[in-house]
Design a protein around this motif. Structure first.
Motif, PDB file in Angstrom:
ATOM      1  N   VAL A 131      -3.294   5.392   3.902  1.00 30.15           N
ATOM      2  CA  VAL A 131      -1.848   4.913   4.450  1.00 30.15           C
ATOM      3  C   VAL A 131      -1.150   6.099   4.166  1.00 30.15           C
ATOM      4  O   VAL A 131      -0.721   6.990   3.446  1.00 30.15           O
ATOM      5  N   PHE A 171       2.760   8.254   5.549  1.00 29.66           N
ATOM      6  CA  PHE A 171       4.264   7.807   5.330  1.00 29.66           C
ATOM      7  C   PHE A 171       4.741   8.154   6.770  1.00 29.66           C
ATOM      8  O   PHE A 171       4.195   8.881   7.599  1.00 29.66           O
ATOM      9  N   ARG A 181       1.604   1.958  -3.614  1.00 28.21           N
ATOM     10  CA  ARG A 181       0.493   2.322  -4.241  1.00 28.21           C
ATOM     11  C   ARG A 181       0.067   3.768  -3.737  1.00 28.21           C
ATOM     12  O   ARG A 181      -0.481   4.495  -4.654  1.00 28.21           O
ATOM     13  N   ALA A 182       0.237   4.074  -2.744  1.00 28.74           N
ATOM     14  CA  ALA A 182       0.140   5.790  -2.089  1.00 28.74           C
ATOM     15  C   ALA A 182       0.806   6.368  -2.967  1.00 28.74           C
ATOM     16  O   ALA A 182       0.354   7.469  -3.562  1.00 28.74           O
ATOM     17  N   GLY A 183       1.801   5.930  -3.073  1.00 27.24           N
ATOM     18  CA  GLY A 183       2.986   6.799  -3.824  1.00 27.24           C
ATOM     19  C   GLY A 183       2.477   7.277  -5.268  1.00 27.24           C
ATOM     20  O   GLY A 183       2.588   8.261  -5.918  1.00 27.24           O
ATOM     21  N   LYS A 184       2.010   6.039  -5.873  1.00 30.93           N
ATOM     22  CA  LYS A 184       1.556   5.981  -7.157  1.00 30.93           C
ATOM     23  C   LYS A 184       0.174   7.079  -7.400  1.00 30.93           C
ATOM     24  O   LYS A 184       0.421   7.912  -8.321  1.00 30.93           O
ATOM     25  N   MET A 185      -0.711   6.810  -6.551  1.00 33.30           N
ATOM     26  CA  MET A 185      -1.698   7.806  -6.530  1.00 33.30           C
ATOM     27  C   MET A 185      -1.390   9.315  -6.382  1.00 33.30           C
ATOM     28  O   MET A 185      -2.168   9.887  -6.760  1.00 33.30           O
ATOM     29  N   LEU A 186      -0.428   9.295  -5.722  1.00 31.04           N
ATOM     30  CA  LEU A 186       0.143  10.796  -5.721  1.00 31.04           C
ATOM     31  C   LEU A 186       0.791  11.316  -6.773  1.00 31.04           C
ATOM     32  O   LEU A 186       1.447  12.462  -7.169  1.00 31.04           O
ATOM     33  N   GLY A 187       0.927  10.453  -7.689  1.00 28.46           N
ATOM     34  CA  GLY A 187       1.486  10.930  -9.148  1.00 28.46           C
ATOM     35  C   GLY A 187       3.152  10.873  -9.152  1.00 28.46           C
ATOM     36  O   GLY A 187       3.710  11.687  -9.796  1.00 28.46           O
ATOM     37  N   ALA A 188       3.512   9.948  -8.468  1.00 29.71           N
ATOM     38  CA  ALA A 188       5.053   9.982  -8.255  1.00 29.71           C
ATOM     39  C   ALA A 188       5.526   8.694  -9.251  1.00 29.71           C
ATOM     40  O   ALA A 188       4.912   8.040  -9.676  1.00 29.71           O
ATOM     41  N   THR A 189       6.657   8.965  -9.666  1.00 32.61           N
ATOM     42  CA  THR A 189       7.348   8.162 -10.528  1.00 32.61           C
ATOM     43  C   THR A 189       8.027   6.921  -9.829  1.00 32.61           C
ATOM     44  O   THR A 189       8.041   7.108  -8.771  1.00 32.61           O
ATOM     45  N   MET A 191      -4.911   3.290 -11.777  1.00 37.64           N
ATOM     46  CA  MET A 191      -4.445   2.467 -10.771  1.00 37.64           C
ATOM     47  C   MET A 191      -4.938   1.073 -11.052  1.00 37.64           C
ATOM     48  O   MET A 191      -4.271   0.049 -10.775  1.00 37.64           O
ATOM     49  N   ASN A 199      -8.085   6.944 -12.628  1.00 40.14           N
ATOM     50  CA  ASN A 199      -6.611   7.217 -12.471  1.00 40.14           C
ATOM     51  C   ASN A 199      -5.590   6.306 -12.935  1.00 40.14           C
ATOM     52  O   ASN A 199      -4.489   6.162 -12.642  1.00 40.14           O
ATOM     53  N   VAL A 259       1.337   8.683 -15.102  1.00 40.45           N
ATOM     54  CA  VAL A 259       2.218   9.381 -13.930  1.00 40.45           C
ATOM     55  C   VAL A 259       1.683  10.966 -14.274  1.00 40.45           C
ATOM     56  O   VAL A 259       1.095  11.359 -13.186  1.00 40.45           O
ATOM     57  N   SER A 309      11.139   7.924  -7.873  1.00 39.00           N
ATOM     58  CA  SER A 309      10.942   8.749  -6.846  1.00 39.00           C
ATOM     59  C   SER A 309      10.116   7.791  -5.798  1.00 39.00           C
ATOM     60  O   SER A 309      10.701   7.952  -4.805  1.00 39.00           O
ATOM     61  N   ILE A 310       9.492   6.891  -6.146  1.00 34.53           N
ATOM     62  CA  ILE A 310       8.765   6.027  -5.163  1.00 34.53           C
ATOM     63  C   ILE A 310       9.921   5.299  -4.223  1.00 34.53           C
ATOM     64  O   ILE A 310      10.064   5.092  -3.359  1.00 34.53           O
ATOM     65  N   LEU A 331       7.120  14.200  -3.620  1.00 39.33           N
ATOM     66  CA  LEU A 331       7.390  13.064  -4.514  1.00 39.33           C
ATOM     67  C   LEU A 331       7.425  13.828  -6.023  1.00 39.33           C
ATOM     68  O   LEU A 331       7.798  12.992  -6.771  1.00 39.33           O
ATOM     69  N   GLN A 332       6.777  14.800  -6.353  1.00 40.80           N
ATOM     70  CA  GLN A 332       6.633  15.436  -7.551  1.00 40.80           C
ATOM     71  C   GLN A 332       7.692  16.325  -7.944  1.00 40.80           C
ATOM     72  O   GLN A 332       7.765  16.824  -8.740  1.00 40.80           O
ATOM     73  N   PRO A 334       0.850  -1.275   0.080  1.00 47.37           N
ATOM     74  CA  PRO A 334       0.224  -0.006  -0.106  1.00 47.37           C
ATOM     75  C   PRO A 334       0.822   1.281   0.065  1.00 47.37           C
ATOM     76  O   PRO A 334       0.462   2.119  -0.461  1.00 47.37           O
ATOM     77  N   ILE A 335       2.043   1.100   0.409  1.00 50.17           N
ATOM     78  CA  ILE A 335       2.884   2.445   0.409  1.00 50.17           C
ATOM     79  C   ILE A 335       3.238   2.691  -0.929  1.00 50.17           C
ATOM     80  O   ILE A 335       3.211   3.887  -1.571  1.00 50.17           O
ATOM     81  N   LEU A 366      -2.348  18.820  -3.667  1.00 52.46           N
ATOM     82  CA  LEU A 366      -1.824  18.601  -4.985  1.00 52.46           C
ATOM     83  C   LEU A 366      -2.799  19.599  -5.973  1.00 52.46           C
ATOM     84  O   LEU A 366      -2.398  19.605  -7.412  1.00 52.46           O
ATOM     85  N   ARG A 369      -2.162  11.035 -13.225  1.00 54.95           N
ATOM     86  CA  ARG A 369      -2.245  11.030 -11.738  1.00 54.95           C
ATOM     87  C   ARG A 369      -2.001  12.087 -10.947  1.00 54.95           C
ATOM     88  O   ARG A 369      -2.421  12.456  -9.796  1.00 54.95           O
ATOM     89  N   ARG A 370      -1.171  12.993 -11.715  1.00 46.11           N
ATOM     90  CA  ARG A 370      -1.230  14.357 -11.030  1.00 46.11           C
ATOM     91  C   ARG A 370      -2.165  15.301 -11.248  1.00 46.11           C
ATOM     92  O   ARG A 370      -2.279  16.191 -10.225  1.00 46.11           O
TER      93      ARG A 370
END
Lengths: 265, 255
Positions: free
Chosen positions: B92, B94, A153-161, B53, B51, B78, A164-165, B108-109, A150-151, B161, B81-82
């Motif tokens: 979840v 961090f 996946r959460a990164g992906k949802m935030l538009g991270a490459t 996923m 998105n 990517v 960077s994840i 992250l971006q 899930p960590i 974002l 999703r931005r």
């Protein structure tokens, strides 16, 4: 009230302390005697400490070179393979490679590297690189896979490459396990003798610590015990460091396996 | 800028299992669309398709989804999703502080400017009317927060974002009554600033905040229209059954 985990940790640490005291008692006297003998020999002009210093310096240089080669490549492979569904084949191949006998690897290196690169440090570094690459890759991959899905996946949802994840989310969480893998790798490199022995035998000077020990013993010098003890202490310290959980979690807490975290998610 | 979304004849499969069938709907920019329906009806799958996923889980699609007139399947995932934020049902978070988590997406971006990060985090708090309550918590460890507060942080993280489209997958599942009220108030505050798709099992919630509502059963849209109209005057028998609770009675009888 202490939890079961704390009790286990307490028992484990007490046992370690007891063993350490016992070891200290057993070794301290002979060590002191050996140190005294070695100092006397050194003062008389015997080159034992000089040889020890030289082999230590050689070992550290070789270690640095091997780590410089193996760490980035192992991390690169692990970072590509830890999230692949079809990674079973790669993992099986790495498993087989990591269990290749050192004799076989040394023989292969002698046939290939020694002929091309000669008997020097580059050939030794390449041999140890081949020896450590599967070992370190598998451990790096396990460390990265232990971070809950899930960590990522959460990164992906935030538009991270993916990069960077990996560097901002996964690697910092896997820091403890990656560090342990690195220390274990260091310990194996310093303790490795067979592959190097097959590669170019024992040189009169400039050997790894393990080979220097072999040389001194084959010279039938009793004071080589000092070097044996020194090497054993280094390896023990490294093994202990590798068992420590660097991220501050309890010492004996079982790390969640990647599969169980996936199921939970 | 809120996005316009158009889904046309969308089929979604995981291997041989068909999840969404011939699904079409349109959302105007700035509107809130509620997706209601029984469990396994396809609400979450539709959100994950929007998105992309679902790609990560091996989904295959047929049909098209247009975001501001452009097909999302022609965009880089990517980049998409931005523009499309998502809040999953279970937060979840961090490692680090509440502030670290709110600005995690920005970091992250590639956003590094501390002042800019602070401004965007405070902007997200102000947008949701949470400045007074959450500013003192910014330095707290995120994992020490209670579950409802963690969910709000996940919401703030998506909002920081400044997404064009926000996907909320049962965001009030882990919230208590006060948390639900806070979340709905926040949604009303951001109305018009971004388009929102809300998957929910609570009919009252859909009734309170959604402009339009769609009922999804077995991967199909049974009925779709203005919330007030759909709730007070459903055209389909299945919608009426679902709204009155008879759907579940029949489902249990058929078992």
């Amino acid at each position: 009230m202490m939890s079961k985990e704390q009790c286990l940790n307490f028992c484990f640490l007490s046992l370690c302390a007891l063993l350490a005291l016992l070891a200290l008692g057993l070794f301290l006297w002979p060590v002191l005697r050996l140190c005294a003998d070695a100092t006397a020999l050194f003062l008389k002009g015997e080159p034992l400490l000089l040889s020890l210093g030289r082999s230590l310096f050689f070992s550290l240089r070789l270690l640095a070179l091997v780590l410089l080669l193996v760490v980035p490549i192992a991390f690169l492979i692990a970072s590509q393979s830890y999230r692949r569904a079809g990674r079973r084949g790669l993992r099986a191949a790495l498993g087989v490679l990591s269990w290749l006998p050192a004799v076989f690897l040394g023989f292969f290196a002698r046939l290939l590297f020694a002929r091309v690169l000669g008997d020097g440090m580059p050939a030794a570094a390449l041999t140890l690189f081949l020896f450590m690459l599967p070992f370190l890759t598998v451990r790096f991959e396990d460390a990265l896979r232990a971070v809950p899905e899930p960590i990522r996946r959460a990164g992906k949802m935030l538009g991270a490459t993916e990069r960077s994840i990996l560097f901002r989310l996964i690697a910092p969480r896997a820091f403890g396990a990656l560090g342990r893998a690195l220390v274990l790798c260091t310990e194996r490199i310093l303790g490795e003798a067979t592959a190097l022995l097959m590669l170019h035998g024992v040189a009169p000077e400039g050997n790894m610590l393990s080979l220097e020990l072999y040389r001194l013993i084959s010279l039938q010098r009793e004071d080589s015990l000092l070097l044996a003890l020194f090497l054993a202490l280094i390896l023990c310290a490294l093994r202990l460091a590798a068992s420590y959980r660097w991220d501050g979690s309890p010492l004996l807490a079982s790390a969640p396996s990647a599969d169980s975290t996936r199921k939970r998610s | 800028m809120p996005a316009a979304l158009s889904v046309s004849n969308l089929d979604l499969r995981y291997g041989k299992k068909e999840i969404l069938r011939d699904l079409s709907l349109e959302i105007l920019p700035g509107h809130i669309l509620a997706l209601i329906g029984p469990e396994e009806g396809g609400k979450s799958s539709l959100l994950r398709a929007l998105n992309r996923m679902a790609d990560e889980e091996g989904a295959s699609y047929c049909g098209n989804i247009l975001l501001n007139g452009e097909s999302i399947f022609l965009k880089d995932a990517v980049t998409l999703r931005r523009a499309v934020g998502m809040v999953p049902p279970t937060p979840v978070l961090f490692r680090g502080t509440v502030f670290d988590n709110i600005v995690a997406g920005l970091r992250l971006q590639g956003q590094r400017n501390g002042g800019e990060l602070r401004r965007l985090a405070e902007g997200a708090l102000a947008q949701m009317g949470l400045t007074e309550e959450y500013t003192p918590l910014l330095g707290e460890r995120a994992d020490s927060l209670p579950l409802p507060a963690r969910q709000m942080v996940a919401f703030l993280r998506a909002l920081a974002l400044e997404p064009e489209l926000l996907l909320l997958d049962e965001p009030s599942r882990s919230l208590d009554a006060a948390g639900v009220a806070q979340m709905e108030e926040a949604l009303c505050r951001i109305k018009g600033r971004c388009t929102v798709l809300l998957a929910t099992n609570t009919l009252q919630q859909a009734g309170r905040i959604a402009d339009e509502t769609a009922l999804l059963i077995n991967g199909r849209i049974v009925e779709y229209g203005e919330t007030a109209e759909l709730f007070s005057n459903p055209r389909e028998k299945q919608t009426e059954d679902y709204l009155t609770g008879r759907y579940y009675e029949r489902a249990s009888l058929s078992l």
